[in-house]
Design a protein around this motif. Structure first.
Motif, PDB file in Angstrom:
ATOM      1  N   VAL A  12      -0.900  -8.382   9.132  1.00  0.00           N
ATOM      2  CA  VAL A  12       0.131  -8.112   8.186  1.00  0.00           C
ATOM      3  C   VAL A  12      -0.401  -9.212   6.964  1.00  0.00           C
ATOM      4  N   GLN A  13      -0.662  -8.822   6.006  1.00  0.00           N
ATOM      5  CA  GLN A  13      -1.121  -9.616   4.756  1.00  0.00           C
ATOM      6  C   GLN A  13      -0.502  -9.275   3.500  1.00  0.00           C
ATOM      7  N   ALA A  14      -0.275 -10.063   2.663  1.00  0.00           N
ATOM      8  CA  ALA A  14       0.422  -9.862   1.248  1.00  0.00           C
ATOM      9  C   ALA A  14      -0.751 -10.214   0.303  1.00  0.00           C
ATOM     10  N   LEU A  15      -0.715  -9.045  -0.380  1.00  0.00           N
ATOM     11  CA  LEU A  15      -1.766  -8.991  -1.703  1.00  0.00           C
ATOM     12  C   LEU A  15      -0.940  -8.993  -2.803  1.00  0.00           C
ATOM     13  N   ARG A  16      -1.372 -10.026  -4.002  1.00  0.00           N
ATOM     14  CA  ARG A  16      -0.367 -10.024  -5.044  1.00  0.00           C
ATOM     15  C   ARG A  16      -1.176  -9.945  -6.298  1.00  0.00           C
ATOM     16  N   PHE A  17      -0.449  -8.875  -7.541  1.00  0.00           N
ATOM     17  CA  PHE A  17      -1.317  -8.628  -8.458  1.00  0.00           C
ATOM     18  C   PHE A  17      -0.268  -9.079  -9.888  1.00  0.00           C
ATOM     19  N   ALA A  18      -1.042  -9.641 -10.922  1.00  0.00           N
ATOM     20  CA  ALA A  18      -0.047  -9.554 -12.161  1.00  0.00           C
ATOM     21  C   ALA A  18       0.180  -8.373 -12.772  1.00  0.00           C
ATOM     22  N   LEU A  19       1.049  -7.938 -13.259  1.00  0.00           N
ATOM     23  CA  LEU A  19       1.353  -6.875 -13.860  1.00  0.00           C
ATOM     24  C   LEU A  19       1.692  -7.151 -15.549  1.00  0.00           C
ATOM     25  N   ASP A  20       1.183  -5.929 -16.366  1.00  0.00           N
ATOM     26  CA  ASP A  20       1.409  -5.774 -17.635  1.00  0.00           C
ATOM     27  C   ASP A  20       2.332  -4.759 -18.194  1.00  0.00           C
ATOM     28  N   PRO A  21       3.642  -4.913 -17.978  1.00  0.00           N
ATOM     29  CA  PRO A  21       4.640  -3.796 -18.166  1.00  0.00           C
ATOM     30  C   PRO A  21       4.723  -3.775 -19.392  1.00  0.00           C
ATOM     31  N   ASN A  22       5.036  -2.638 -20.234  1.00  0.00           N
ATOM     32  CA  ASN A  22       5.375  -2.370 -21.356  1.00  0.00           C
ATOM     33  C   ASN A  22       7.149  -2.718 -21.771  1.00  0.00           C
TER      34      ASN A  22
END
Length: 485
Positions: A12-22
């Motif tokens: 079990v691993q966590a992968l994080r990504f940055a978001l660009d929400p409007n």
């Protein structure tokens, strides 16, 4: 709540990504995080109300059998009661339908975990500092976070968008190909997603069950490495084959200190917020605060990137890694070294090595906190009685070995891996008593300075405050030695 157990061959691993929400999506994100905080506060007030009611009734002499029943704090019980009152409670009646049910479940799950931690800590079954009674979260200070476990959670095939329940499809700031490729191949499965606002932007973290690749095993599984952490050199890595590598300390915070001082002075000259008087911050203060925070965020990102690259390189190469059990919380009380120790991230390095060795099938060995790695000769095993911090070169009195202090400690840690598994009797082995080069015991003896202070008192007895100060000085010296070892 039961911990998820991955399938055989999976991790079990966590992968994080940055978001660009409007703008609209950011408002929805904040609404979901606020709903989680509101549900948490409701659960805390609902459970604690029965505690205070029982205490009030007991003060009037009411018997135990007639007191108000205890209210349960398990997640199913909280969720059942919340679903009954959310349509009539004025705190939720007007807006609870605007957010996903997962937002409220997040707050209730956090409240259940907080009460469990409080109960186990009060019974003495929890390690670490004592956990207090759960308190309500402030709207101004609570971290914005929300977790999704059901519903539509997926990574879009274009590798630039993610879809979350009630939030829709949100563009990512970076490519998601690392996760989308595994999902397409059938070697990964998304378990949950957590959105969080930190370091000035929104992130989404996917908890993923990933199949462990065969090539993820350590390149040299039979080689052990000792990792000695310090301030001058972030890490000195010595393996059991005699190779030594020095990793310099990048000191990201020190590099940005001049800029931070300048921005902090500018911020202090502008009108900031004051909750006591209700004063609102000026626009110039908000702009200056944003610019200063951007520097802090950049330092944190650089530090996290450097530590991940360091620990990934170590665990990918060596099958066994030996680290020290440093008292980082105690070392941070040293005002001369606290900033540099916090910037180095000793505890984070050990944490990352521990779980990354599990991914590669390796082993993490934790040396005893009092194992004298710096004062022990890596050639003959002789232990020095004293080794001041300013002495950066180790000179053995028995075999005349001359070696760098940190390199000597790293070699001893590397040798400790074989000692722990084979039981050679080296200091630090399980069941082997640690040496006492200073003939230390639990008695507090009077120093010359204390005897003068007592006026030559019989037996050289010291006053209580003097004994306490001597004890604090000894502990601080020991912790500082471990920091600079």
């Amino acid at each position: 709540m039961k911990k998820f157990q991955p399938r055989s061959g999976f991790v079990v691993q966590a992968l994080r990504f940055a978001l660009d929400p409007n703008v609209t999506q950011e408002q929805r994100l904040r609404s979901h995080c606020g709903a989680a905080r509101a549900a948490y506060n409701w659960a805390v007030s609902w459970v604690v109300a029965s505690w205070w009611q029982r205490k009030a009734e007991a003060s009037y002499g009411i018997g135990e059998e007639e007191l108000t029943p205890w209210r349960p704090w398990s997640l199913p019980a909280l969720r059942k009661v919340f679903n009954e009152v959310k349509k009539t409670d004025p705190r939720f009646a007007d807006w609870w339908g605007e957010n996903s049910k997962e937002a409220y479940s997040t707050g209730l799950a956090n409240a259940a975990a907080a009460f469990d931690n409080y109960a186990t800590s009060k019974r003495g079954q929890r390690q670490g500092k004592r956990v207090g009674m759960p308190r309500q979260k402030s709207k101004h200070k609570a971290r914005l976070a929300c977790r999704f476990t059901t519903g539509t959670i997926r990574v879009e095939p274009d590798r630039r968008h993610v879809t979350l329940p009630r939030l829709g499809t949100i563009r990512t700031h970076e490519s998601t190909r690392k996760l989308q490729r595994r999902i397409a191949n059938g070697t990964a499965r998304i378990l949950s997603a957590t959105v969080r606002f930190e370091r000035g932007r929104w992130f989404v973290s996917f908890q993923v069950e990933i199949q462990r690749a065969a090539d993820r095993a350590a390149a040299r599984p039979d080689v052990a490495a000792g990792v000695d952490l310090g301030v001058k050199c972030l890490a000195v890595i010595a393996d059991s084959q005699g190779t030594v590598r020095f990793v310099p300390n990048p000191a990201h915070y020190d590099g940005a200190l001049t800029q931070l001082k300048r921005l902090s002075r500018r911020l202090a000259r502008r009108r900031g917020p004051d909750r006591r008087t209700g004063q609102e911050p000026s626009g110039r203060w908000l702009a200056a605060n944003t610019e200063r925070n951007r520097v802090h965020h950049r330092v944190a990102n650089l530090r996290a990137d450097a530590l991940h690259k360091l620990t990934t390189g170590i665990t990918a190469e060596y099958g066994s890694v030996v680290v020290e059990d440093l008292n980082v919380a105690g070392m941070l009380r040293n005002r001369r070294l606290a900033r540099k120790i916090a910037d180095a991230g000793f505890a984070e390095i050990r944490r990352q090595i521990a779980y990354k060795t599990d991914w590669t099938g390796g082993t993490t060995v934790v040396a005893d906190r009092w194992y004298p790695s710096s004062k022990t000769c890596s050639n003959c095993g002789a232990v020095k009685a004293k080794l001041p911090l300013h002495v950066r070169v180790f000179i053995c009195d028995a075999c005349d070995l001359v070696i760098d202090r940190d390199e000597n400690a790293a070699r001893n840690l590397a040798a400790l891996a074989a000692a722990v598994t084979t039981g050679t009797g080296v200091a630090g082995d399980p069941g082997v008593p640690a040496p006492k080069p200073r003939e230390a015991d639990q008695k507090t003896r009077a120093t010359t300075r204390s005897r003068k202070a007592t006026g030559g008192r019989a037996g050289g007895a010291t006053l209580p405050h003097q004994r306490q100060q001597e004890t604090r000085d000894r502990h601080q010296d020991t912790e500082t030695q471990h920091a600079l070892r």
